[in-house]
Design an enzyme around this catalytic site. Structure first.
Site, PDB file in Angstrom:
ATOM      1  N   LYS B  78      88.541  73.384  97.367  1.00  0.00           N
ATOM      2  CA  LYS B  78      89.863  73.182  97.972  1.00  0.00           C
ATOM      3  C   LYS B  78      90.210  74.405  98.806  1.00  0.00           C
ATOM      4  O   LYS B  78      90.007  75.538  98.351  1.00  0.00           O
ATOM      5  CB  LYS B  78      90.897  72.969  96.857  1.00  0.00           C
ATOM      6  CG  LYS B  78      92.299  72.647  97.351  1.00  0.00           C
ATOM      7  CD  LYS B  78      93.263  72.383  96.183  1.00  0.00           C
ATOM      8  CE  LYS B  78      94.645  71.954  96.675  1.00  0.00           C
ATOM      9  NZ  LYS B  78      95.594  71.659  95.581  1.00  0.00           N
ATOM     10  N   SER B 158      98.394  67.278  95.912  1.00  0.00           N
ATOM     11  CA  SER B 158      97.947  67.970  97.110  1.00  0.00           C
ATOM     12  C   SER B 158      96.427  68.048  97.253  1.00  0.00           C
ATOM     13  O   SER B 158      95.942  68.259  98.360  1.00  0.00           O
ATOM     14  CB  SER B 158      98.504  69.385  97.117  1.00  0.00           C
ATOM     15  OG  SER B 158      97.930  70.151  96.084  1.00  0.00           O
ATOM     16  N   SER B 182      99.032  67.869  91.216  1.00  0.00           N
ATOM     17  CA  SER B 182      98.137  67.877  92.382  1.00  0.00           C
ATOM     18  C   SER B 182      96.655  67.704  92.084  1.00  0.00           C
ATOM     19  O   SER B 182      95.865  67.527  93.014  1.00  0.00           O
ATOM     20  CB  SER B 182      98.332  69.165  93.171  1.00  0.00           C
ATOM     21  OG  SER B 182      99.501  69.100  93.934  1.00  0.00           O
TER      22      SER B 182
END
Lengths: 95, 493
Positions: B78, B158, B182
């Site tokens: 990420k 997210s 998330s």
């Protein structure tokens, strides 16, 4: 509680975000939507409740008072948008 | 040769050890899949040269019989994790061009264990969002589609890039982070497995901070075993994070498939929301049956402060964000826009660099922390957080081992469908996940089945602090009982 346009400008300045005149109106609407969402919290009985300071029951660790790194000034300033040698350059602050 | 991207992380690991294929072949297969999948916008940065160099090193080690736990396994990271020498943006314009001179502890531990980095994954800007639509570099498109409909679906957020990349077989597993849901909400939306470990289990050092008292790193993977393997490498004590916990890291893989006989599972009545969809209710009941069949004992419990968790979160998280994001001032890294003086420079830089959702949250944060409002908002929210945590403690003291809930109030939605008029509509996605962050507990999401529109739905298990092993056992019982989810065919390739 809801905020007026003057408050929106004041918060934007506190947050150091430039806000154009055309943005104040819808920002006011969005902020008020969020504030009205959290309003119900005002009715919760929190008498005698300690505010949370740490989610896990832990004591903040202290490390030994010793030099553990250093001499990485090149790395520290490497990403600066403007620099001179090992200094960050900013607009003039002191006359 | 079979398509190496179809393997699970565990199978790929075993195949490498048995020398059925090489790390270079495995990495090349993933690089090719990524190149064909650019329409999904899952990767912000691809690092094929670095990946191939790492794979060659892994092959040499494997040949010598010196393979480490994740040797030669290609992963996605990420883009909230700082990676040395590789751009890190947090999906924000304000960090465009930022190249860290250090590596986050968690990603560093993956490389220590031999994993191969394929690239950096898209996300909501500064991890603020539930659909990946707030990314400054465009939304991620889910590999999933509704039945008979080719509308572009969100992968959740997210960690949307992480979830989409795992579901679309663009990596064997991915790192993610979870501040209010998330990791777990995108896992639910994409039929993958995601775990947010206990606060303090993984180091936060080198991960771009959003709300420091809630942020926690964790993996998204294609099954429970893969998530367990990844978490073992990601977790562990780090002196550089003062909230990191000094506890040994168990071999989580051993808990996968372990008996759950006699485990006491709490069903919290407050998670039954007014107007909750029939499908979500049915899945939840089904989850109860699956765990019962596996030998668990089901008890009804009450978590009375549940409904206050999401509003309290929208005070605590923006407050911490406004403080954490103060560092983006155009001086030390990233974007700079000139102004008439230094304050003008700050204000112009931040106006140009932050997107709409980030701006909203730092303004709310500045407001609830400002003189005259601090007690009414921030201190009150932190008191409510104490009450939320106490609810869980009471349940655990009564002998409950874990709590079963739905993961999300609905399946994934289409891009542009939610939150454009009212930001709160988007926030409601996290209604079942946010309590876990507020209380610092571990939570795992595993797929439970498909909704009538053909999109995946997930179930969430919440555990006691540092009892991730119980969650892996229970999630694997659900995985075993649930209908196998066929991940989508690659329409994008």
């Amino acid at each position: 509680m809801s905020v007026d346009q003057g408050t929106v400008r004041r918060i934007a300045h506190l947050a150091r975000v430039a806000v154009g005149d055309d943005e104040v109106g819808h920002l006011q609407g969005e902020l008020n939507a969020i504030l009205s969402f959290v309003e119900a919290l005002g009715a919760v009985n929190v008498e005698g409740v300690e505010p949370m300071t740490s989610v896990a029951p832990m004591k903040l660790r202290m490390r030994t008072d010793a030099v553990t790194d250093g001499f990485i000034a090149d790395d520290v300033v490497a990403n600066a948008p403007e620099r001179e040698d090992h200094f960050f350059v900013v607009p003039k602050v002191v006359e | 040769m079979t398509d190496l991207t179809r393997l699970t992380l565990a199978d790929a690991r075993d195949g490498l050890r048995a020398k059925r294929f090489t790390a270079t072949e495995l990495t090349k297969a993933h690089i090719a899949a990524i190149e064909k999948a650019r329409a999904l916008n899952a990767y912000l940065v691809e690092t094929p040269e670095l990946a191939l160099a790492a794979a060659a090193d892994s092959d040499a080690r494997l040949a010598r019989g010196e393979g480490r736990p994740l040797e030669g396994l290609p992963l996605g990271i990420k883009d909230l994790y700082c990676t040395k020498g590789v751009p890190t943006t947090a999906a924000s314009r304000i960090l465009e061009g930022f190249v860290p001179h250090y590596e986050s502890t968690v990603s560093g531990q993956l490389w220590r264990d031999g994993a191969v980095m394929l690239g950096k994954l898209n996300l909501d800007e500064f991890a603020m969002g539930s659909s990946n639509e707030t990314s400054a570099f465009g939304p991620v498109v889910s590999p999933w589609r509704r039945k008979g409909d080719d509308a572009k679906i969100v992968p959740g957020g997210s960690s949307g890039g992480s979830a989409a990349a795992v579901a679309a077989h663009l990596c064997l597993g991915a790192t993610a982070t979870d501040t209010g849901g998330s990791i777990r909400q995108p896992a639910a939306f994409t039929g993958t497995v995601g775990i947010k470990p206990t606060y303090g289990r993984c180091s936060r050092w080198g991960i771009v901070a959003f709300a420091s008292s809630l942020d926690q790193a964790g993996p998204i993977a294609r099954d429970v075993r893969d998530a367990a393997i990844m978490l073992r490498s990601m977790a562990g004590f780090d002196p550089k994070d003062s909230t990191s916990v000094d506890l040994p890291v168990p071999d989580y893989e051993k808990s996968v498939g372990a008996s759950v006989k006699g485990k006491k599972i709490g069903i919290p009545r407050e998670y039954r929301l007014d107007g909750m969809s029939q499908e979500i209710e049915a899945l939840w009941r089904q989850g109860v049956e699956w765990l019962k069949d596996a030998g668990a004992e089901i008890v009804d419990i009450s978590l009375p402060h549940t409904k206050h968790a999401l509003p309290a979160y929208y005070i605590v998280a923006p407050a911490e964000a406004s403080s954490n994001l103060a560092r983006y001032d155009g001086v030390r890294y990233g974007l700079r826009k000139q102004g008439r003086d230094i304050v003008g420079m700050y204000e112009n830089t931040r106006a140009a660099g932050f997107g709409a959702e980030v701006r909203r949250r730092i303004m709310i944060g500045a407001y609830v922390l400002s003189a005259g409002y601090y007690d009414a908002y921030y201190v009150r929210a932190q008191k409510i957080r104490t009450l939320i945590k106490r609810d869980f403690e009471i349940a655990f003291q009564a002998g409950v081992d874990a709590i079963l809930t739905p993961a999300t109030p609905s399946p994934a939605f289409a891009i542009g469908e939610k939150g454009s008029a009212d930001p709160v509509e988007m926030y409601l996605n996290d209604v079942f996940t946010v309590t876990v962050n507020m209380a610092g507990l571990p939570g795992i999401v595993a797929p439970g089945g498909l909704a009538s529109d053909g999109l995946p739905l997930g179930l969430q298990l919440i555990g006691r602090p540092f009892e991730e092993e119980t969650l892996f056992s229970l999630a694997s019982a659900i995985e075993k009982a649930a209908p196998a989810i066929e991940l989508p065919q690659p329409w994008w390739a």
